[in-house]
Write an enzyme that holds these catalytic residues in place. Structure first.
Site, PDB file in Angstrom:
ATOM      1  N   GLU A 249     -13.805  -8.810  -0.156  1.00 11.56           N
ATOM      2  CA  GLU A 249     -13.538  -7.451   0.315  1.00 11.56           C
ATOM      3  C   GLU A 249     -13.303  -6.532  -0.777  1.00 11.56           C
ATOM      4  O   GLU A 249     -12.529  -6.914  -1.695  1.00 11.56           O
ATOM      5  CB  GLU A 249     -12.526  -7.664   1.552  1.00 11.56           C
ATOM      6  CG  GLU A 249     -12.370  -8.600   2.613  1.00 11.56           C
ATOM      7  CD  GLU A 249     -11.287  -8.413   3.505  1.00 11.56           C
ATOM      8  OE1 GLU A 249     -11.480  -9.045   4.726  1.00 11.56           O
ATOM      9  OE2 GLU A 249     -10.153  -8.212   2.979  1.00 11.56           O
TER      10      GLU A 249
ATOM     11  N   ASP B 247      -4.946 -12.549   2.239  1.00 14.30           N
ATOM     12  CA  ASP B 247      -5.723 -11.473   1.641  1.00 14.30           C
ATOM     13  C   ASP B 247      -4.715 -10.345   1.067  1.00 14.30           C
ATOM     14  O   ASP B 247      -5.504  -9.612   0.180  1.00 14.30           O
ATOM     15  CB  ASP B 247      -6.588 -11.049   2.850  1.00 14.30           C
ATOM     16  CG  ASP B 247      -7.871 -11.766   3.165  1.00 14.30           C
ATOM     17  OD1 ASP B 247      -7.799 -12.976   2.854  1.00 14.30           O
ATOM     18  OD2 ASP B 247      -8.758 -11.661   3.946  1.00 14.30           O
TER      19      ASP B 247
ATOM     20  N   SER C  58     -12.105  -5.113   4.036  1.00 11.42           N
ATOM     21  CA  SER C  58     -10.933  -5.279   4.901  1.00 11.42           C
ATOM     22  C   SER C  58     -10.993  -4.495   5.983  1.00 11.42           C
ATOM     23  O   SER C  58     -11.941  -3.484   6.017  1.00 11.42           O
ATOM     24  CB  SER C  58      -9.720  -4.883   4.056  1.00 11.42           C
ATOM     25  OG  SER C  58      -8.775  -4.637   4.960  1.00 11.42           O
TER      26      SER C  58
ATOM     27  N   CYS D 146      -1.134  -8.313   9.130  1.00  8.05           N
ATOM     28  CA  CYS D 146      -1.052  -6.775   8.974  1.00  8.05           C
ATOM     29  C   CYS D 146      -1.131  -6.165  10.361  1.00  8.05           C
ATOM     30  O   CYS D 146      -2.001  -6.417  11.300  1.00  8.05           O
ATOM     31  CB  CYS D 146      -2.289  -6.555   8.098  1.00  8.05           C
ATOM     32  SG  CYS D 146      -2.188  -7.234   6.450  1.00  8.05           S
TER      33      CYS D 146
ATOM     34  N   CYS E 165      -3.504 -15.009  10.013  1.00  7.21           N
ATOM     35  CA  CYS E 165      -3.965 -14.312   9.089  1.00  7.21           C
ATOM     36  C   CYS E 165      -5.478 -14.379   9.019  1.00  7.21           C
ATOM     37  O   CYS E 165      -5.908 -15.263   9.745  1.00  7.21           O
ATOM     38  CB  CYS E 165      -3.567 -14.576   7.565  1.00  7.21           C
ATOM     39  SG  CYS E 165      -3.980 -13.411   6.197  1.00  7.21           S
ATOM     40  N   ASP E 166      -6.182 -13.516   8.544  1.00  7.38           N
ATOM     41  CA  ASP E 166      -7.499 -13.151   8.556  1.00  7.38           C
ATOM     42  C   ASP E 166      -8.482 -14.181   8.928  1.00  7.38           C
ATOM     43  O   ASP E 166      -9.337 -14.218  10.070  1.00  7.38           O
ATOM     44  CB  ASP E 166      -8.139 -12.224   7.588  1.00  7.38           C
ATOM     45  CG  ASP E 166      -7.493 -10.834   7.570  1.00  7.38           C
ATOM     46  OD1 ASP E 166      -6.614 -10.742   8.077  1.00  7.38           O
ATOM     47  OD2 ASP E 166      -7.797 -10.110   6.701  1.00  7.38           O
ATOM     48  N   LYS E 167      -8.608 -15.098   7.985  1.00  4.25           N
ATOM     49  CA  LYS E 167      -9.494 -16.227   8.281  1.00  4.25           C
ATOM     50  C   LYS E 167      -9.129 -17.406   9.014  1.00  4.25           C
ATOM     51  O   LYS E 167      -9.798 -18.181   9.247  1.00  4.25           O
ATOM     52  CB  LYS E 167     -10.162 -16.770   6.717  1.00  4.25           C
ATOM     53  CG  LYS E 167     -10.550 -15.585   5.664  1.00  4.25           C
ATOM     54  CD  LYS E 167     -11.511 -14.813   6.441  1.00  4.25           C
ATOM     55  CE  LYS E 167     -11.722 -13.424   5.488  1.00  4.25           C
ATOM     56  NZ  LYS E 167     -10.566 -12.599   5.223  1.00  4.25           N
TER      57      LYS E 167
END
Length: 513
Positions: free
Chosen positions: A391, A28, A416, A141, A69-71
């Site tokens: 996002e 992202d 985000s 992150c 990571c996010d997804k």
């Protein structure tokens, strides 16, 4: 990849035969702020599908899913629940904080630095220096953004080993957790404990409580319903919001607070947070976990450490309710969500300034073509309309960096986990389906009350109906490929923006073959 080798060692030492395979990831931080972000949420479904197909194709008996990571985190857990084979989740770990002028910084500071630079508050030299120091190495992150939020979810819901979400990616302690994950999955096979035995309705409520207590990402209200769908559990945005409303805010984590994921781990990690929630009656200790023990059994010997600043116990909470709030009203009959952790501006009334895509709004923000008091509206960015429910971090961070407080932003897209400010996402029904957000015009007065959980437009039902009668559906943005297929299959954000019926449509469970 390094951790995968330790996981394989743990499997082999416990009598199993490990086989390693990979899936995709959309990062992202790179995808943000342009058309690439349309692919991000779609990648969650592709990750879940690709893990499912590899498992089915080779008839594997169990799964250790490593994601960072996010997804990839919710995608991996969705696959576990879909397949229902014995499974352990392992987080790849967060990035170490960067250092800029003596302060810990994260990637979000760069996005906000862009806004500060545009407002003349940061020199190009300082922005460049910040950019070169904010991300010092490997890992997701560092604040309580979506990756760390979902890593906490994995522990809270029982799919990950206690403490395993904490150590940063570069800390070799992660390899010990990876080894133990390999051993644990073999134990789950022996004990016949499967993901759906672990992820009950009560376990989803535990996970939502931990998100609230940490001021976590609004994206959890998208991913938890999607995971629940795979388990055949009805758990939508409003269910998540109800738990947020009754859970105290305990952990001061960025972006709304002061600390990063590494600090939380060093302070006592997710188990210490869960211990005070358990003692306060906010989570269910009877839920099973991948240790083969219940939540209460895992937390039996955990003692709250008062000599740290990251987390408070229930008696000394940072706030009476969670850091994320659900909203509902005539502008969002299917709900919306806002992150209020660390936010003072909880009520707003102002005129709409309407944009049909993020790029147009970002350009207006960069040029400061808005007035304080406005409500910026970004629509046609929902799951179908985007497609992909982008996002909006570039826009929200630019606003924050410019130092504007008396302003709000609403969208049928999402934000985000690093977003801060009065920014409301997941507005449903989305514009592409003719929801009320599609009917707004510049100057319409919007009223937001994050304390009461309401979002209204000051228009009569008759006026909204008249506008709906003349509304015309926009042509699809894509006519073929993965984004087209996603746009015609995806459901509402309220239910997780999923593309399959989940367990409700199952004929048989893979694990029972």
């Amino acid at each position: 990849m390094r951790q995968a080798q330790s996981t394989k060692k743990g499997v082999k030492e416990s009598g199993g035969t490990p086989r390693e395979f990979c899936t995709i990831s959309v990062t992202d931080g790179i995808a943000m702020g342009h058309e690439g972000m349309k692919s991000s949420l779609v990648s969650r479904e592709v990750i879940a599908d690709s893990v499912e197909l590899t498992m089915r194709g080779h008839c594997y008996d169990a799964l250790v899913g490593i994601a960072g990571c996010d997804k990839s985190l919710p995608g991996m857990m969705m696959a576990m629940l879909r397949l229902n084979v014995p499974s352990v989740f392992l987080y790849g770990g967060s990035i170490m904080p960067g250092k800029f002028k003596g302060k810990d910084v994260t990637v979000v500071d760069i996005f906000e630095g862009v806004g500060q630079h545009a407002a003349g508050k940061m020199s190009v030299c300082d922005l460049t220096d910040l950019e070169q120091h904010a991300c010092p190495g490997a890992g997701a992150c560092g604040g309580q953004f979506t990756a760390n939020t979902m890593a906490c979810v994995a522990e809270a819901i029982g799919l990950a080993l206690p403490y395993s979400s904490g150590p940063p990616a570069e800390v070799l302690a992660r390899d010990d957790f990876a080894l133990k994950a390999g051993q644990a999955v073999m134990n789950l096979i022996e004990k016949r404990i499967r993901p759906r035995d672990i992820c009950t309705r009560a376990a989803f409520e535990n996970a939502a409580a931990v998100v609230a207590a940490t001021g976590g990402s609004t994206n959890a209200a998208l991913h938890l319903p999607a995971m629940a769908n795979e388990a055949g559990i009805k758990f939508d945005l409003f269910d998540v919001a109800d738990i947020f409303k009754r859970t105290p805010y305990l952990a001061s984590l960025k972006p709304g607070g002061l600390y990063v994921a590494k600090d939380m781990w060093e302070a006592g990690g997710v188990p210490m947070l869960m211990k005070t929630l358990l003692d306060g009656g906010y989570i269910d200790g009877s839920c099973m976990t991948v240790t083969g023990k219940t939540v209460a059994e895992n937390l039996k010997d955990v003692v709250f450490n008062a000599n740290q600043k990251v987390m408070k116990d229930v008696a000394h909470a940072l706030g009476p309710t969670g850091g994320v709030v659900g909203l509902r009203g005539n502008l969002a009959p299917e709900g919306a969500i806002v992150k209020i952790a660390g936010l003072k501006h909880l009520k707003h009334r102002g005129p709409a300034r309407v944009f049909d895509c993020e790029e147009d709004c970002f350009a207006a923000v960069q040029a400061r073509k808005y007035n304080e008091g406005d409500v910026l509206v970004i629509r046609y960015e929902g799951p179908k309309g985007g497609p992909g429910m982008r996002e909006m971090l570039s826009t929200t961070a630019a606003l924050y960096g410019q130092g504007v407080e008396n302003i709000a932003l609403i969208t049928d897209g999402r934000f985000s986990g690093g977003t801060r400010g009065l920014c409301i996402g997941h507005v449903g029904p989305e514009a592409a389906d003719g929801g009320p957000i599609a009917l707004l015009k510049d100057g319409d007065i919007i009223v937001i009350d994050a304390e009461k959980g309401t979002i209204q437009v000051e228009l009569s039902d008759g006026e909204l109906a008249a506008r709906k009668a003349t509304w015309k559906r926009k042509a699809p943005a894509f006519g073929s490929g993965a984004l087209h297929r996603y746009s015609i299959n995806v459901g509402p954000a309220r239910y997780g923006a999923v593309t399959t019926p989940g367990a409700a449509g199952e004929v048989r469970v893979y694990a029972d073959i």
